[in-house]
Design an enzyme around this catalytic site. Structure first.
Site, PDB file in Angstrom:
ATOM      1  CB  THR A 252      -4.592  44.439  39.468  1.00  0.00           C
ATOM      2  OG1 THR A 252      -4.762  45.162  40.757  1.00  0.00           O
ATOM      3  CG2 THR A 252      -3.635  45.136  38.609  1.00  0.00           C
TER       4      THR A 252
ATOM      5  CB  CYS B 286     -19.302  15.716   5.927  1.00  0.00           C
ATOM      6  SG  CYS B 286     -20.004  14.324   6.642  1.00  0.00           S
TER       7      CYS B 286
ATOM      8  CD  GLU C 296     -28.885  13.177   8.667  1.00  0.00           C
ATOM      9  OE1 GLU C 296     -28.183  12.944   7.637  1.00  0.00           O
ATOM     10  OE2 GLU C 296     -28.979  13.734   9.649  1.00  0.00           O
TER      11      GLU C 296
ATOM     12  NE  ARG D  31     -25.750   8.040  13.911  1.00  0.00           N
ATOM     13  CZ  ARG D  31     -25.828   9.250  14.457  1.00  0.00           C
ATOM     14  NH1 ARG D  31     -26.141  10.284  13.765  1.00  0.00           N
ATOM     15  NH2 ARG D  31     -25.350   9.445  15.754  1.00  0.00           N
TER      16      ARG D  31
ATOM     17  CG  HIS E  79     -15.770  16.310   8.505  1.00  0.00           C
ATOM     18  ND1 HIS E  79     -16.695  17.362   8.365  1.00  0.00           N
ATOM     19  CD2 HIS E  79     -16.408  15.368   8.884  1.00  0.00           C
ATOM     20  CE1 HIS E  79     -17.672  17.203   8.887  1.00  0.00           C
ATOM     21  NE2 HIS E  79     -17.811  15.711   9.143  1.00  0.00           N
TER      22      HIS E  79
ATOM     23  CD  GLU F 201     -14.020  20.207   8.348  1.00  0.00           C
ATOM     24  OE1 GLU F 201     -13.903  19.598   7.164  1.00  0.00           O
ATOM     25  OE2 GLU F 201     -15.269  19.954   8.868  1.00  0.00           O
TER      26      GLU F 201
HETATM   27  N1  GLN Z   1     -25.658  13.698   8.656  1.00  0.00           N
HETATM   28  C1  GLN Z   1     -24.836  13.356   7.735  1.00  0.00           C
HETATM   29  C2  GLN Z   1     -24.406  11.872   8.282  1.00  0.00           C
HETATM   30  O1  GLN Z   1     -24.693  11.620   9.285  1.00  0.00           O
HETATM   31  C3  GLN Z   1     -23.678  14.003   7.638  1.00  0.00           C
HETATM   32  C4  GLN Z   1     -22.778  14.180   8.532  1.00  0.00           C
HETATM   33  C5  GLN Z   1     -21.830  15.232   8.750  1.00  0.00           C
HETATM   34  O2  GLN Z   1     -22.031  16.217   7.652  1.00  0.00           O
HETATM   35  N2  GLN Z   1     -20.830  15.282   9.537  1.00  0.00           N
HETATM   36  O3  GLN Z   1     -23.948  11.056   7.391  1.00  0.00           O
END
Ligand code: GLN
Length: 552
Positions: free
Chosen positions: A199, A392, A416, A477, A524, A526
Site C-alpha cells: 500500500t 479512409c 500524397e 486531406r 472513419h 470506427e
Molecule cells: N493520408 C490520407 C489523406 O490525408 C488518408 C488520411 C486518413 O486515412 N485518415 O487523405
C-alpha cells in the site's frame, strides 16, 4: 468568475476529478468512462472531459507511434484517444470542449496578453493560467448537465500537471465539497516473493496530493488481483478516506466489464451520495445486453489489420474496438492479426501474412510507407474474394488499386505519395480544381469532423446502414479525383456514396454478386461505433468473415 458558467438559477453542474497516482497506464480513462456509464444508467446527465498536460495544441500533429490514435469528434476536434473511450461508454457524442491541452491554455493566455486583455498586469501561472484552465474545466457546465467527469492526464507529482491540479483544487473551493469530489486511481503492486500487496506507493501518492491541497474522496485500487478488505481498511485509515470510497478494480477480461466491477464495489453510489444528487436504481439497458453477450461469446474470428503503425496497437484503438463490437453483434470474439503492410510484397507473402484470417481491414494513415503493400493486399483480396473493409487511406488504396489493375493506369497514385503522377486518382480538391493549395499550417488543411453522405439505393452500403442518409466523421486531406469517377464506375467499382452535392466520393464497393464483401469509405466509421451498437460496415465485415470461415 468561473463558478457557474453555463448554469443559471439554482442548478449547479457538479464536478468529479479523476487523477492518477504512482504510475501511468492504470486505466484512468476506463475508470472515468465506467463511472460515467454508471451515473448515466442511474438517470444522471453526465459529460466527460480530458485535460492533457502536454504543450501540443492538440494530438493532430503527433506521431501515432508515440501517442496512439487521434480521436475525432463530430465538431472536428482532433483529440486524445481517451475521448473515444468516453464516447463508447457514455454513448454520448462529445464536443471539442471535452479535450483540453496545456498548449491550448497557453495559446489563449498568450493571445490575450498580446491583445492587451490583461491590462498591463504581469501574466503568471497563478492566477492567469489557472483561471484559463478553470474556465475550460467549467465550459461544459449547463442546466442540462448534472456532472462533468474531468480526467487529468499524467500522474500526481508530474511537473506538467501541477497547474491543472491547482486549478482543480480551486474549483473544489469555489463549488464547495458537496459539489466537487476527487477520485484517485492508484496502483497496489503485488510482490511475489513475500506474497504481499503493498500500500505504500498509494500512501505516498496521497501525501503528494495533500501537499497540493487535495484530499481524495475515493481511491480506485488497480491490481492484478482482487484487494482484500484488510488492505482497503488500511488504505482508508492511512489516506484518510471513507472505507466505502476505497474500491478494488482488478484487471478485467474486457474493459467493458469495468462498469460492472465498479458497480459491485459501490463506487457510483458512493460518489452520488457525496455529491447529493438524486438518482434512480440502475437500469443497465443496452450495457446489460452487452454484458450478456460478453458472457456468451461462442465463436472466434480473426481479422487482419494491414497497416503501418502495427507496432503500437493503440494507433488503431477505435478500429479495434469497432471490430470487437462487430464481433459482439455476432457473439464472436474477434482476434486481430497485426500485419505490417511492408511485408505484403508478393502473393505468397500475403497468403502467409493472412494465414488463419477471414477478413481484413486497411485502416487510415498518412505518408507513403506501406502503401504498395496495402495496394498489393487489396488486389489479392479482390481476386480471391476475401472480405475487405477499407477505411479512409484504405479507400484511397482501393481506388488506386482498381485504377492500376482494372483501368490499366499503371502509374495511378495519390498526389500524397507521388506528386507528379500522370494519373492522380486521389488528389486534394485544390489540385483537382488546379488551384494552388495549402496555407502551411499542418493542423488546418484537413476535412475534419462529421459529414453527411447520400448512398445509392440498393447498394451494399445502403443495405448495411438500412438508410441512404448517413453521417460519419472524417480526418483527411485527399479525395477521390472526380475526373476519374465515370471510368471507375464503368469498370465496375461502384461509387455507392457521395457528399450531398455529388462531388466527394464517400463509399466505394464491388457488386456483392461478384465479391462477398469488398467495401470502403472515406470516413472513419470506427469513431461512431459503440460496443453495444456495431457500426454497419464493421458488423458486415464480421458477418462476411464468419461466412468465409465456414467455407474454409
Ligand atoms: N493520408 C490520407 C489523406 O490525408 C488518408 C488520411 C486518413 O486515412 N485518415 O487523405
Amino acid at each position: 468568475m468561473v463558478e457557474h458558467h453555463g448554469n443559471t438559477g439554482e442548478h449547479v453542474t457538479k464536478q468529479i476529478f479523476v487523477i492518477g497516482g504512482v504510475v501511468s497506464s492504470l486505466g484512468k480513462g476506463i475508470t472515468s468512462s465506467s463511472l460515467g456509464r454508471l451515473l448515466r444508467s442511474r438517470g444522471i446527465r453526465v459529460l466527460q472531459q480530458k485535460l492533457d498536460p502536454y504543450i501540443n495544441v492538440d494530438p493532430g500533429t503527433m506521431n501515432p507511434f508515440q501517442h496512439g490514435e487521434v480521436f475525432v469528434t463530430d465538431d472536428g476536434a482532433e483529440t486524445d484517444l481517451d475521448l473515444g473511450h468516453y464516447e463508447r461508454f457514455l454513448g454520448v457524442p462529445l464536443s471539442q470542449r471535452a479535450s483540453v491541452s496545456s498548449g491550448q491554455i497557453y495559446q489563449n493566455v498568450l493571445r490575450k496578453e498580446r491583445a492587451g486583455e490583461y491590462l498591463g498586469q504581469c501574466v503568471q501561472v497563478i492566477p492567469h493560467v489557472t483561471n484559463e484552465i478553470k474556465e475550460r474545466m467549467r465550459a461544459q457546465a449547463a442546466d442540462d448537465v448534472d456532472v462533468i467527469i474531468t480526467e487529468i492526464g499524467g500522474t500526481v507529482g508530474d511537473i506538467e500537471s501541477q497547474a491543472f491540479m491547482e486549478a482543480a483544487r480551486q474549483i473544489r473551493r469555489e463549488l464547495g465539497p458537496e459539489n466537487c469530489i476527487f477520485v484517485l486511481v492508484s496502483l497496489i503492486p503485488y510482490l511475489r516473493a513475500p506474497h504481499e500487496l503493498k500500500t505504500k506507493p498509494t500512501q505516498q501518492a496521497v501525501m503528494l496530493l495533500r501537499q497540493m491541497g487535495i484530499i481524495p474522496d475515493a481511491i480506485v485500487l488497480r491490481c492484478e488481483q482482487d484487494i482484500p478488505e484488510a488492505i482497503k481498511e488500511k488504505i482508508a485509515l492511512m489516506c484518510d478516506v471513507d472505507v466505502n470510497g476505497v474500491v478494488s478494480c482488478p484487471d478485467a477480461s474486457s474493459i467493458y466489464e469495468v462498469p460492472r466491477v465498479l458497480y459491485n464495489e459501490g463506487l457510483d453510489k458512493y460518489a452520488i451520495k457525496k455529491l447529493g444528487i438524486s438518482y434512480q436504481d440502475i437500469e443497465w439497458g443496452e450495457w446489460g445486453d452487452l454484458l450478456n453477450r460478453l458472457d456468451n461469446l461462442n465463436k472466434n474470428v480473426t481479422i487482419a489489420l494491414v497497416g503501418k503503425y502495427v507496432d503500437l496497437p493503440d494507433a488503431y484503438l477505435s478500429v479495434v474496438e469497432a471490430l470487437k463490437a462487430g464481433g459482439f453483434a455476432h457473439l464472436a470474439k474477434v482476434n486481430i492479426k497485426w500485419v505490417d503492410a511492408d511485408r505484403c510484397t508478393t502473393d505468397e507473402s500475403i497468403e502467409e501474412q493472412l494465414e488463419g484470417c477471414d477478413g481484413l481491414v486497411v485502416p487510415g494513415g498518412f505518408g507513403s510507407r506501406g502503401i504498395e503493400g496495402m495496394i498489393n493486399t487489396l488486389r489479392w483480396a479482390r481476386e480471391n474474394k476475401f472480405p475487405v473493409l477499407g477505411i479512409c487511406l484504405g479507400m484511397q488504396c482501393v481506388v488506386i488499386e482498381y485504377a492500376r489493375n482494372i483501368l490499366g493506369l499503371a502509374d495511378a497514385n495519390s498526389t500524397e505519395f507521388e506528386p507528379n503522377t500522370s494519373n492522380p486518382v486521389i488528389a486534394t480538391m485544390e489540385e483537382q480544381k488546379s488551384i494552388v493549395a495549402g496555407n502551411g499550417d499542418m493542423g488546418h488543411t484537413m476535412r475534419l469532423g462529421s459529414y453527411p453522405a447520400i448512398l445509392k439505393e440498393n447498394s451494399l452500403a445502403s443495405r448495411l446502414y438500412g438508410t441512404t442518409n448517413v453521417t460519419e466523421r472524417h480526418r483527411h486531406r485527399y479525395e477521390v479525383n472526380i475526373n476519374y469517377k465515370d471510368r471507375l464506375e464503368n469498370a465496375g467499382l461502384t461509387i455507392s456514396g457521395t457528399s450531398p452535392d455529388g462531388e466527394l466520393t464517400e463509399f466505394v464497393e464491388l457488386d456483392p454478386e461478384t465479391h462477398p464483401y469488398y467495401i470502403a469509405t472515406q470516413g472513419h466509421p470506427e469513431f461512431k461505433s459503440r460496443p453495444y451498437a456495431a457500426r454497419p460496415l464493421f458488423d458486415g465485415l464480421i458477418d462476411a468473415a464468419l461466412k468465409h470461415q465456414e467455407q474454409r
